[in-house]
Design an enzyme around this catalytic site. Structure first.
Site, PDB file in Angstrom:
ATOM      1  N   ALA A   1       0.853  -1.196   0.000  1.00  0.00           N
ATOM      2  CA  ALA A   1       0.000   0.000   0.000  1.00  0.00           C
ATOM      3  C   ALA A   1       0.880   1.233   0.000  1.00  0.00           C
ATOM      4  O   ALA A   1       2.003   1.197   0.507  1.00  0.00           O
ATOM      5  CB  ALA A   1      -0.884   0.015   1.237  1.00  0.00           C
ATOM      6  N   ASP A   2       0.394   2.308  -0.574  1.00  0.00           N
ATOM      7  CA  ASP A   2       1.120   3.561  -0.454  1.00  0.00           C
ATOM      8  C   ASP A   2       1.058   4.001   1.021  1.00  0.00           C
ATOM      9  O   ASP A   2       0.317   3.437   1.816  1.00  0.00           O
ATOM     10  CB  ASP A   2       0.500   4.612  -1.398  1.00  0.00           C
ATOM     11  CG  ASP A   2       1.459   5.740  -1.702  1.00  0.00           C
ATOM     12  OD1 ASP A   2       1.289   6.400  -2.741  1.00  0.00           O
ATOM     13  OD2 ASP A   2       2.408   5.939  -0.904  1.00  0.00           O
ATOM     14  N   TRP A   3       1.829   5.031   1.318  1.00  0.00           N
ATOM     15  CA  TRP A   3       2.000   5.455   2.722  1.00  0.00           C
ATOM     16  C   TRP A   3       0.648   5.634   3.434  1.00  0.00           C
ATOM     17  O   TRP A   3      -0.120   6.511   3.071  1.00  0.00           O
ATOM     18  CB  TRP A   3       2.772   6.778   2.760  1.00  0.00           C
ATOM     19  CG  TRP A   3       3.193   7.217   4.120  1.00  0.00           C
ATOM     20  CD1 TRP A   3       2.386   7.646   5.129  1.00  0.00           C
ATOM     21  CD2 TRP A   3       4.535   7.249   4.638  1.00  0.00           C
ATOM     22  NE1 TRP A   3       3.133   7.952   6.229  1.00  0.00           N
ATOM     23  CE2 TRP A   3       4.450   7.724   5.967  1.00  0.00           C
ATOM     24  CE3 TRP A   3       5.787   6.939   4.122  1.00  0.00           C
ATOM     25  CZ2 TRP A   3       5.577   7.879   6.771  1.00  0.00           C
ATOM     26  CZ3 TRP A   3       6.910   7.101   4.921  1.00  0.00           C
ATOM     27  CH2 TRP A   3       6.803   7.553   6.229  1.00  0.00           C
TER      28      TRP A   3
END
Ligand code: GLC
Length: 699
Positions: free
Chosen positions: A266-268
């Site tokens: 997942a992105d941040w």
């Protein structure tokens, strides 16, 4: 991707791991400084992103050294129960210490080989620092220059982006990412992130499945076919489904259809953001939704390590889903060779950073990424006795890097002014001033002036969107001052997006678009301005006349009332032409290239390109195709091939392209790839408004 022995080892580890240890492998901790040694020892951390914040792209970040990484790795190997190594990641978007042009600039080179070489250099420098996983390439198709992240993209075209995706994955991963000079790549942001509405970062987007399949997804598919090791889910939400919760996208398409074997990260904090998206009640719910949808690693939220064991024990999440995710993470670590060689060579780094050969390679790429947009005889600079060198970025250093350059060293940069003064012939006096009014008064005595304008780094990249794509405040007024004095101007424009250069196009003698050209950019610009290098860059994005035209891209649909964009009477806007200021694929040379003799024989199309100028030069020959009648309306033309050819004055060359199913097909009504019978038009030329064309029929 990994050996049978490694797969066996993975299965064996899975039988030994507790639920807590499995959840730990799915958890990525931010920032080296925040990683608790006790968490590493207890197996609660699977990987570390070496970034101090979610906005690492535009903040100076402390360099991470191999010694720091080895320290934590030693704890994981020697003190944790199963001794599973950590993997350390960083956003090495366009270079590590040797900063290459921003990806938008790299795309302007239309040179996969130069892009691949830059990626190789980025990989071995990052790997020397102990970074074995980079969150690159960014493959978002971007059609909206208000969006700051256009800087990180390869532009608006799926074919060009796919070609460079493959080159970057090959450059980063080499023939074996386990080798010490290679890293594992991570394509992002899967998928469609460039479609954020109004160019506003993190916004929702609306993409039809047809456009998703034919425009936004192809570069990712190409990257997966090139052996991509990992992929990052995007922040945005399409049709009510955040990418980080999109089971169709992450499981059915990516993992089942495409057969992707690596992990999705997942992105941040994108797992945690499912709460803000309004589809998760809380962190536990977000963890359940994310993992079930196919997100294998939770970056920075901490939701997986906290909640996955309980979710499994409560029967809300099947352990087989967790096991599949852990399997993918362990595959990534085997792919990076970490089970055999977990430690970095702490002595190596300072021997391999910023080598002369690396500098030359990114300088060559920078030279090819610079686009000559206009030249009324002023370039190359010749015969001037007094040359003004002015503008807010003439003496800039770090600004040449562009966004996402965590490990660039500003002191490495030779500014445009310094480089130009060094490159000018004997006898030419350079006149400079750090301020606007003195520049104007001095310019009266100059034969011409070079004015370096455009965006500073901090104005582009993540979370840096604009409503006005014109030059930053004050710069146009500055340029108008020279116009009032009738001083011939060479405008060198730096930037991370398609800027509105309409006043310059009307009023400035020469315009050079240099994007953010990287650590060697000043030298590359000087080489171009003095004629040592003949410019050959081509636009990877359309330059609009104004932000009011956005989104404006070349591979548009015909519509029921086709545009004749350059004819006043036909234009749709009552206050502007519909045509772009400069089209996709456009770029001038100090030479001139003429195209003739387009021939179609079977599935081969060819044409002759001739250098009719008086200097040697390189031309990016482009092939465009249109499917005239299909089950679904197709774009007026699409880039389906390009080749960079080098020609001496007077030399001609015949360039051939094959028209295979890849060039003629599309994802049709049933979302499968189809080549439908009928007539096709092809064009060959130097930009997306090429006129040399032919037609052929597919039966
Ligand atoms: C950022 C970006 C992503 C980057 C990640 C880690 O928010 O969206 O591109 O890789 O966080 O820094």
């Amino acid at each position: 991707m990994i050996s049978a022995a490694a797969s066996e080892r993975i299965e064996q580890l899975l039988t030994q791991m507790t639920l807590e240890e499995k959840a730990g492998q799915l958890s990525q901790s931010p920032n080296m400084a925040e990683v608790k040694e006790s968490d590493v020892e207890s197996g609660r951390v699977g990987s570390v992103i070496c970034a101090a914040s979610a906005f690492a792209g535009n903040e100076r970040q402390a360099r991470v050294r191999a010694g720091q990484i080895n320290h934590l790795q030693k704890i994981a190997i020697e003190k944790s129960r199963l001794g599973i190594p950590l993997i350390f990641a960083r956003d090495v978007i366009h270079g590590h210490r040797t900063v290459a042009p921003i990806p938008l600039g790299q795309a302007s080179s239309f040179s996969p080989s130069h892009v691949q070489k830059a990626a190789e250099i980025a990989a071995f420098e990052a790997a020397a620092d102990g970074i074995r996983w980079v969150f690159t390439p960014m493959l978002d198709i971007s059609r909206d220059p208000r969006w700051g992240r256009m800087a990180e993209s390869y532009g608006e075209d799926p074919f060009l982006t796919a070609e460079l995706a493959e080159a970057t994955v090959h450059g980063l991963q080499g023939d074996d990412p386990a080798k010490p000079e290679n890293v594992v790549a991570c394509a992002k942001h899967f998928a469609g992130y460039g479609a954020v509405e109004a160019g506003r970062d993190y916004n929702a987007g609306e993409i039809t499945r047809y456009t998703f399949r034919n425009i936004y997804l192809p570069p990712f598919h190409r990257a997966v076919k090139a052996g991509l090791g990992s992929i990052m889910s995007a922040f945005l939400e399409i049709g009510g489904v955040p990418a980080t919760a999109n089971r169709w996208l992450l499981r059915e398409l990516l993992k089942e259809d495409w057969g992707f074997q690596g992990p999705v990260i997942a992105d941040w904090d994108a797992v945690g953001e499912l709460i803000c998206h309004g589809i998760a009640e809380g962190a536990a719910d977000a963890a359940r939704i994310g993992l079930s949808a196919g997100v294998d690693i939770d970056m920075a939220t901490g939701a997986y390590v906290e909640h996955v064991p309980t979710l499994v024990r409560e029967g809300k999440l099947s352990e087989s889903v967790v096991d599949d995710a852990v399997r993918r993470v362990l595959r990534l670590k085997f792919m990076a060779g970490l089970f055999d060689r977990p430690y970095a060579d702490a002595e190596l780094a300072d021997r391999v950073m910023f080598l002369p050969a690396s500098q030359n390679a990114v300088r060559e790429l920078a030279e090819r990424s610079i686009v000559l947009l206009k030249n009324e005889g002023l370039l190359p600079l010749r015969g001037h006795k007094k040359l003004g060198i002015f503008g807010p970025l003439a003496h800039a250093k770090a600004e040449l890097f562009g966004t996402w350059t965590l490990d660039g060293v500003a002191e490495d940069v030779v500014t445009v002014a310094e480089a130009l003064k060094k490159a000018l012939p004997e006898g030419v006096e350079a006149v400079e001033s750090p301020n606007v009014d003195e520049s104007l008064s001095l310019s009266r005595f100059c034969d011409a002036v070079v004015v370096v304008v455009g965006e500073a780094t901090g104005r582009s990249g993540e979370n840096n969107d604009v409503v006005d794509i014109g030059l930053p405040p004050g710069q146009l007024e500055f340029l108008k001052g020279f116009k009032a004095l009738k001083v011939p101007v060479v405008a060198v424009v730096l930037g991370g997006r398609a800027l509105d250069l309409s006043w310059l196009q009307e009023n400035v003698e020469a315009i050079v678009m240099a994007w953010h050209p990287g650590v060697m950019g000043g030298l590359a610009i000087a080489d171009i301005l003095t004629g040592k290098v003949n410019p050959s860059g081509k636009l990877p994005v359309t330059l609009p006349r104004s932000v009011g035209q956005v989104p404006l891209y070349y591979n548009r649909k015909a519509t029921g009332r086709p545009l004749n964009p350059n004819e006043r009477g036909m234009t749709r806007y009552v206050d502007s032409l519909d045509s772009p200021l400069y089209p996709f694929g456009y770029g001038l040379s100090y030479s001139r290239f003429e195209y003739s003799g387009l021939r179609i024989e079977g599935r081969t199309v060819s044409a002759t390109v001739k250098n009719v100028g008086d200097s040697a030069g390189e031309e990016v020959v482009q092939l465009y195709v249109r499917d005239e009648v299909a089950s679904l309306s197709r774009p007026v033309r699409e880039l389906k091939g390009f080749e960079r050819v080098s020609l001496a004055p007077g030399e001609a060359s015949t360039v051939k392209f094959e028209l295979g199913d890849d060039q003629l097909g599309y994802y049709g009504p049933s979302e499968t790839w189809v080549v439908e019978p009928g007539w096709f038009t092809v064009w060959i030329g130097g930009d997306s408004e090429a006129t040399l064309s032919g037609r052929f029929q597919v039966s």
